[in-house]
Scaffold this motif. Sequence first.
Motif, PDB file in Angstrom:
ATOM      1  N   LEU A 180       0.846  -1.196   0.000  1.00 29.72           N
ATOM      2  CA  LEU A 180       0.000   0.000   0.000  1.00 29.72           C
ATOM      3  C   LEU A 180       0.883   1.248   0.000  1.00 29.72           C
ATOM      4  O   LEU A 180       1.359   1.686   1.044  1.00 29.72           O
ATOM      5  CB  LEU A 180      -0.972  -0.047   1.198  1.00 29.72           C
ATOM      6  CG  LEU A 180      -2.261  -0.826   0.835  1.00 29.72           C
ATOM      7  CD1 LEU A 180      -1.990  -2.266   0.508  1.00 29.72           C
ATOM      8  CD2 LEU A 180      -3.312  -0.675   1.887  1.00 29.72           C
ATOM      9  N   ALA A 229      -0.135   4.099  -1.658  1.00 30.70           N
ATOM     10  CA  ALA A 229      -0.934   5.298  -1.956  1.00 30.70           C
ATOM     11  C   ALA A 229      -0.862   6.296  -0.807  1.00 30.70           C
ATOM     12  O   ALA A 229      -0.706   5.916   0.350  1.00 30.70           O
ATOM     13  CB  ALA A 229      -2.389   4.895  -2.196  1.00 30.70           C
ATOM     14  N   PHE A 259       3.762   1.787   3.767  1.00 26.07           N
ATOM     15  CA  PHE A 259       4.725   2.882   3.674  1.00 26.07           C
ATOM     16  C   PHE A 259       4.543   3.794   4.879  1.00 26.07           C
ATOM     17  O   PHE A 259       3.444   3.904   5.422  1.00 26.07           O
ATOM     18  CB  PHE A 259       4.484   3.701   2.392  1.00 26.07           C
ATOM     19  CG  PHE A 259       5.221   3.168   1.194  1.00 26.07           C
ATOM     20  CD1 PHE A 259       4.893   1.923   0.660  1.00 26.07           C
ATOM     21  CD2 PHE A 259       6.231   3.899   0.589  1.00 26.07           C
ATOM     22  CE1 PHE A 259       5.563   1.420  -0.441  1.00 26.07           C
ATOM     23  CE2 PHE A 259       6.903   3.409  -0.517  1.00 26.07           C
ATOM     24  CZ  PHE A 259       6.575   2.174  -1.033  1.00 26.07           C
ATOM     25  N   LYS A 279      -0.270  -1.970  12.665  1.00 26.96           N
ATOM     26  CA  LYS A 279      -1.062  -2.348  11.487  1.00 26.96           C
ATOM     27  C   LYS A 279      -0.824  -3.806  11.069  1.00 26.96           C
ATOM     28  O   LYS A 279      -1.290  -4.232  10.024  1.00 26.96           O
ATOM     29  CB  LYS A 279      -0.767  -1.389  10.326  1.00 26.96           C
ATOM     30  CG  LYS A 279      -1.097   0.084  10.660  1.00 26.96           C
ATOM     31  CD  LYS A 279      -1.099   0.967   9.426  1.00 26.96           C
ATOM     32  CE  LYS A 279      -1.256   2.435   9.795  1.00 26.96           C
ATOM     33  NZ  LYS A 279      -1.447   3.308   8.639  1.00 26.96           N
TER      34      LYS A 279
HETATM   35  N1  CTP Z   1      -2.853   4.325   4.508  1.00 25.57           N
HETATM   36  C1  CTP Z   1      -4.029   3.677   4.137  1.00 25.57           C
HETATM   37  N2  CTP Z   1      -5.234   4.257   4.363  1.00 25.57           N
HETATM   38  C2  CTP Z   1      -5.331   5.460   4.956  1.00 25.57           C
HETATM   39  C3  CTP Z   1      -4.139   6.132   5.344  1.00 25.57           C
HETATM   40  C4  CTP Z   1      -2.932   5.535   5.099  1.00 25.57           C
HETATM   41  O1  CTP Z   1      -3.951   2.567   3.569  1.00 25.57           O
HETATM   42  N3  CTP Z   1      -6.521   6.004   5.162  1.00 25.57           N
HETATM   43  C5  CTP Z   1      -1.579   3.642   4.292  1.00 25.57           C
HETATM   44  C6  CTP Z   1      -0.662   4.297   3.302  1.00 25.57           C
HETATM   45  O2  CTP Z   1      -0.850   3.823   1.999  1.00 25.57           O
HETATM   46  C7  CTP Z   1       0.703   3.892   3.832  1.00 25.57           C
HETATM   47  C8  CTP Z   1       0.498   3.771   5.318  1.00 25.57           C
HETATM   48  O3  CTP Z   1      -0.906   3.670   5.504  1.00 25.57           O
HETATM   49  O4  CTP Z   1       1.095   2.640   3.365  1.00 25.57           O
HETATM   50  C9  CTP Z   1       1.082   4.850   6.178  1.00 25.57           C
HETATM   51  O5  CTP Z   1       0.414   6.038   6.068  1.00 25.57           O
HETATM   52  P1  CTP Z   1       0.826   7.312   6.977  1.00 25.57           P
HETATM   53  O6  CTP Z   1      -0.064   8.410   6.552  1.00 25.57           O
HETATM   54  O7  CTP Z   1       2.284   7.525   6.933  1.00 25.57           O
HETATM   55  O8  CTP Z   1       0.540   6.818   8.402  1.00 25.57           O
HETATM   56  P2  CTP Z   1      -0.701   6.895   9.282  1.00 25.57           P
HETATM   57  O9  CTP Z   1      -0.869   5.527   9.831  1.00 25.57           O
HETATM   58  O10 CTP Z   1      -1.845   7.484   8.514  1.00 25.57           O
HETATM   59  O11 CTP Z   1      -0.252   7.823  10.485  1.00 25.57           O
HETATM   60  P3  CTP Z   1       0.106   9.392  10.565  1.00 25.57           P
HETATM   61  O12 CTP Z   1      -0.498  10.049   9.344  1.00 25.57           O
HETATM   62  O13 CTP Z   1      -0.503   9.803  11.812  1.00 25.57           O
HETATM   63  O14 CTP Z   1       1.597   9.434  10.570  1.00 25.57           O
END
Ligand code: CTP
Length: 403
Positions: free
Chosen positions: A277, A279, A327, A345
Amino acid sequence: MSILSGKNILLGITAGIAAYKSASLVRLFIKAGANVKVVMTPASKDFITPLTLSTLSKNSVHSSFTNEEDDNEVWNNHVELGLWADYFIIAPATANTMSKMANGVCDNLLLATYLSAKCPVYFAPAMDLDMYKHASTLASFKKLKSFNNIIIPATSGELASGLVGEGRMAEPEDIVSFLENDILNKLPLRNKKVLITAGPTYEAIDPVRFIGNHSSGKMGFELAKAAANLGAEVLLISGPTQQKVNHSLIQVVPVISAQEMYDAVHEYFKDVDIAILSAAVADYKPIKAATQKIKKNDTTLTLELTKTKDILASLGQIKTNQFLVGFALETNNEIENAKGKLKKKNLNLIVLNSLNDKGAGFKKETNKVTLIDNKENITEYALKSKTEVATDIFNQIIKQIHA
Ligand code: CTP
């Protein structure tokens, strides 16, 4: 797109009547997108001219250790030719050349190149039926197979002698598909299904406006191409992006919003072996998108947002045998934050990008990543093109899957 696209193919031609078919073979390799060079035995020039082959292959053709036209002053480097090739195909392969190959005889440029080549070698025998069945020919086949050379078997049919039987060189089309299938079947992700998310998501505010982000989708598309080149069947679920891909093993599923991406991912996830993932999913979306365009009546406008579903975390909860990769884009305390996400996760691997690294992140051609697996092994990589980063990520995944 053929698996041969962009590959360097060295075609070796020996002195059999089937050499006339080599012209078609060169054409088919070129049509498949390969780079082609030809090396001939001197006697094979009686069956097809080097001019025909150099015109079709767009490269000069060599048959001796020195270049006759330059008063024998230019040495044709068999080592270089052998190292240049990704695949060496000897077609037609006569009984004489195969016997020499089997016994290390090296009295022409083709044989010297054979001994220098480090790439996979394929040979397509062509001869009369009794020669094909002779114990000496069968002994050559056995020995060549023991060198890991791959035989493209001859077929049955009418032979140049007028006799009918086994010994006809495989047709050029069949040689090309034999090669393509053999390469595909040996790829490390053959028969694996890979799901990849890429790009941003757009969350509608009203019919003409949205909340989005600067993700170009490039990393996800490079991952999809790397997976397909390793033989996987790829589902690329992508938010709005300018990226294009044309590969028979990649199916693009276009989505716009985080909810659409969530739905598409969940539709396919149970059938995949690996999910990555990458995105940049919007974390928040307007509680309700306006059905009509919002007019600028007031000096301020407040949008009420609600959290989107975390697609990655939702997969971590339901995964069975899937290898799940996420990511993490971090600005501080990077390693610890990434490790925390990996655990929370339920991932197998996390790809950490630090915004502190120059040349990494959104809208860049390059990326600098650190990979952390679920045993907390940490591997740091240098700044590289996103194509190379995608290869590094898959090398790590393949290593872990086979561990
Ligand atoms: N991701 C996802 N769905 C979402 C948000 C994020 O699948 N609604 C996935 C992204 O594709 C990525 C990962 O989660 O692989 C990490 O996203 P990131 O934004 O860095 O982390 P978060 O868990 O959303 O935490 P934060 O934004 O608080 O750092």
